[in-house]
Design an enzyme around this catalytic site. Sequence first.
Site: not given
Ligand code: ADP
Length: 163
Positions: A20, A44, A93, A131
């Site tokens: 992130h 959620k 990803r 996460s």
């Molecule tokens: P959500 O519940 O919206 O999926 P996340 O916190 O999991 O929320 O992810 C928020 C954004 O960050 C999404 O666009 C996700 O694809 C991106 N993201 C999560 N992990 C990574 C990573 N390792 N590299 C790049 N983008 C990421």
Amino acid sequence: MTDPHVAMFPGSFDPPTLGHINIIERSLRLYDKLYVVVADNIAKKCLFTADERVDVLKDIFHDSRNIEIVAYNGLMVNFAKENNVGVMIRGVRAVGDFGYEFELAMTNKQMMNDLEVLFMPTDPNYFMLRSSQIKEMAAFGADVSSLVPRQVVELLRKKTDLK
Ligand code: ADP
């Protein structure tokens, strides 16, 4: 009219990972202003409260000027409308992320035609990072210090100590 120089990066950030952080840092170089929007969604189940997730991100980015970190309970397109946001950034990803992200982008476009959704491919160092994996590792006492900022390591430690 939305502002094409103002972007948002929405997500759960439960907790924020270096994946992130990488997307946020790259977006900050591209836009005049970036909103990091922490989804405050009761449906959620999150390990961290929205306030904890906002505060840790604020701590990590305390030196950056053109960023605003906020919690939001509602549709992300509504946040975009209320704040004249022209661009929504989503990190991808792997191909596996793409199907879900594409559908979400179609839905958002239907609801708000003047919001552009842009996909930013992850840095190769972080393509396996999510996460949920961090939470699982931390619950079993594994070292996550190379995967999340040090502020998140401290937050995870506090949470697991409370249990
Ligand atoms: P959500 O519940 O919206 O999926 P996340 O916190 O999991 O929320 O992810 C928020 C954004 O960050 C999404 O666009 C996700 O694809 C991106 N993201 C999560 N992990 C990574 C990573 N390792 N590299 C790049 N983008 C990421």
